[in-house]
Write a protein that holds these residues in place. Structure first.
Motif, PDB file in Angstrom:
ATOM      1  N   LEU A 181       0.826  -1.206   0.000  1.00  9.03           N
ATOM      2  CA  LEU A 181       0.000   0.000   0.000  1.00  9.03           C
ATOM      3  C   LEU A 181       0.860   1.255   0.000  1.00  9.03           C
ATOM      4  O   LEU A 181       0.553   2.235  -0.683  1.00  9.03           O
ATOM      5  N   ARG A 182       1.937   1.231   0.758  1.00  4.82           N
ATOM      6  CA  ARG A 182       2.828   2.394   0.855  1.00  4.82           C
ATOM      7  C   ARG A 182       3.397   2.774  -0.512  1.00  4.82           C
ATOM      8  O   ARG A 182       3.520   3.956  -0.844  1.00  4.82           O
ATOM      9  N   TYR A 183       3.730   1.750  -1.305  1.00  5.08           N
ATOM     10  CA  TYR A 183       4.349   2.005  -2.597  1.00  5.08           C
ATOM     11  C   TYR A 183       3.346   1.965  -3.753  1.00  5.08           C
ATOM     12  O   TYR A 183       3.730   2.205  -4.907  1.00  5.08           O
ATOM     13  N   GLY A 184       2.096   1.653  -3.451  1.00  6.00           N
ATOM     14  CA  GLY A 184       1.108   1.521  -4.511  1.00  6.00           C
ATOM     15  C   GLY A 184       1.408   0.365  -5.445  1.00  6.00           C
ATOM     16  O   GLY A 184       1.080   0.401  -6.639  1.00  6.00           O
ATOM     17  N   TYR A 185       2.037  -0.690  -4.899  1.00  3.50           N
ATOM     18  CA  TYR A 185       2.445  -1.831  -5.706  1.00  3.50           C
ATOM     19  C   TYR A 185       1.303  -2.833  -5.890  1.00  3.50           C
ATOM     20  O   TYR A 185       0.729  -3.306  -4.903  1.00  3.50           O
ATOM     21  N   PRO A 186       0.986  -3.199  -7.126  1.00  2.88           N
ATOM     22  CA  PRO A 186       0.071  -4.324  -7.335  1.00  2.88           C
ATOM     23  C   PRO A 186       0.683  -5.600  -6.761  1.00  2.88           C
ATOM     24  O   PRO A 186       1.905  -5.759  -6.752  1.00  2.88           O
ATOM     25  N   ILE A 187      -0.160  -6.493  -6.300  1.00  3.77           N
ATOM     26  CA  ILE A 187       0.301  -7.772  -5.757  1.00  3.77           C
ATOM     27  C   ILE A 187       0.055  -8.879  -6.778  1.00  3.77           C
ATOM     28  O   ILE A 187      -1.031  -8.976  -7.364  1.00  3.77           O
TER      29      ILE A 187
END
Length: 277
Positions: A198-204
């Motif tokens: 969430l902090r980096y806006g990274y898709p999982i």
């Protein structure tokens, strides 16, 4: 939260190895490690070692994973990789970085994830105590960054991942925390990795390691261990609900990722809850 909450039900054809007895707690230590050195990660530790020696070692180890471990895995474990189209069709979405998440069930499972991702290198949080074992060089070279305990060291740990995210590097987490070899259910997940996404806006990118019965000539190689399949699931976006707190958003991301990994592993009803802290 840390107890089995319901009956475990798998899809027809899902293979369940019955090899070991496992700890009662889902993050309990299963693998016995031998300490061979002292490592202090709390004071002045180079979480991202940029020395020429370290960079060269990292290159050689990751090259070895792709050039040596992959073909050996195909022969010994009959490694199958399924679902790579889920990465291919989301290239634009993943070009600014992503986080892979997988169950932690094999000594080479990070190698399997790396091969499935078709990335040369990724970085991942690692237990600090593992750097005191004979595997320290391999862990660091593969991209392992030890998790410290003190506030000052945690700040430097977070800054390290911040710098990787700014460079759009891919990250990986094993949210079950402890490795349980050939364990079939998916254990509860720690929240930390999902806060990071969430902090980096990274898709999982969820992945699941599952098993197949060993047959044919491979019985001669390692008759008591199953064959390995790693499946790549649907990309999950990190989203903040309109009124959701960061903790609530991380909980939802954890829950959705856990459910997708269970599905990939052939589980209809998992015996563990998603929450692991």
């Amino acid at each position: 939260m840390n107890a089995k909450t319901q009956k475990h039900i798998v899809q027809e054809g899902t293979y369940i190895p019955e090899l070991y007895s496992y700890p009662e707690m889902p993050d309990g230590q299963f693998i016995k490690t031998v300490k061979v050195r002292d490592v202090d990660v709390e004071n002045g530790f180079p979480f991202l070692d940029k020395s020429l020696k370290s960079r060269l070692m990292g290159f050689l180890i990751n090259a070895g994973i792709h050039l040596l471990v992959y073909p050996v895995s195909k022969i010994i474990y009959g490694l199958k990789i399924e679902g790579q189209e889920n990465i291919k069709k989301n290239r634009k979405l993943l070009k600014n970085g992503a986080m892979t998440v997988c169950n932690h069930v094999h000594r080479w499972d990070f190698c399997f994830v790396l091969m499935a991702s078709r990335k040369f290198r990724m970085w991942f949080p690692a237990k600090a105590s593992n750097l005191e074992t004979k595997d320290a060089v391999l862990i660091r070279g593969a991209g392992g960054i030890p998790v410290p305990q003190t506030l000052g060291a945690v700040r430097h740990f977070n800054e390290t991942f911040d710098s990787l995210a700014k460079k759009k590097k891919w990250l990986h987490v094993f949210p079950e925390a402890a490795r349980w070899d050939y364990y079939e259910p998916v254990r509860p997940f720690k929240k930390g990795g999902f806060k990071m996404a969430l902090r980096y806006g990274y898709p999982i990118i969820p992945m699941a390691i599952s098993y197949r019965e060993r047959k044919g000539f491979r019985k001669l190689l390692m008759k008591d261990k199953p064959l390995i399949t790693i499946k790549i699931g649907t990309v999950i976006l990190p989203e903040h609900g309109e009124n959701a707190t960061k903790n609530e958003a991380a909980d939802l991301l954890r829950k959705n990722t856990h459910a997708e990994i269970c599905r990939l592993a052939g589980i209809k009803q998992n015996c563990w809850e998603a929450e692991g802290d």
